[in-house]
Design a protein around this motif. Structure first.
Motif: not given
Length: 200
Positions: A16, A69, A73, A86, A89, A92, A112-113, A116
């Motif tokens: 990831a 992300g 996940t 978690y 994510g 990544a 990306t957050t 995720a």
């Protein structure tokens, strides 16, 4: 955990991180004959790509960053469960921010957050996205929307810990970690804004 499970988790997290490390903004800019590191803000993310290359390219980079992300996940959540999701994510996001392919540089991790979170908790992702959109609509500043979105994540983390939002303690820890990473990446934006406010 058995040794095999630990190795499996470690491999998934490392993979990831590498997926997150691939930087679409830099790759697309190079194909188009541009070096983002010396163009615009110098940041290899969707906002700067849109500023330098054009809005449609910025949107494409943003979508690809979200997918970095989202995909890990979703896979981890489906095959193992939310706790591995978690971990991958967050990996990544950290890969996107500190990409070994860019010598430790990277974007600010917002898209990306969001990806995720979308892969594990779609409702939270929608709330964060709405807060981001409202912040951007009012200020016309992507950084402001990002900061407000991160603060919304902290509020939801508190709601999780106090039993007012579904999730366990690790959900709150994960959201807090992601929010703090995003806020840390926007430290210079906050400092610059504060200095402008203090100027006579």
């Amino acid at each position: 955990m058995t040794a095999g499970v630990v190795l499996g988790w470690a491999a998934a997290i490392a993979l990831a991180f590498l997926v997150g490390s691939v930087n679409p903004a830099t790759l697309i800019a190079r194909v188009r004959g541009t070096d983002l590191s010396v163009s615009g803000s110098g940041n290899p993310g969707a906002t700067n790509a849109g500023r330098v290359l054009g809005r449609k390219w910025g949107v494409l980079v943003g979508v690809l960053d979200v997918l970095k992300g989202l995909v890990p996940t979703v896979i981890a959540a489906h095959w193992v469960g939310p706790h591995l999701a978690y971990a991958v994510g967050l990996a990544a996001v950290l890969g996107h921010i500190w990409s070994p392919f860019l010598h430790g540089r990277g974007g600010k991790g917002v898209a990306t957050t969001l990806g995720a979170i979308l892969g594990v908790h779609p409702l939270i992702a929608v709330v964060v996205l709405v807060v981001f959109a409202l912040g951007f609509a009012v200020t016309r500043w992507v950084a402001a929307g990002s900061i407000l979105g991160a603060l919304a994540m902290l509020v939801i983390a508190v709601l999780v810990w106090t039993g007012h939002w579904p999730g366990d303690v690790w959900t709150g820890v994960w959201l807090t970690a992601l929010a703090l990473v995003v806020l840390a990446r926007h430290k210079n934006n906050v400092v610059g804004w504060w200095r402008q406010r203090r100027m006579p």
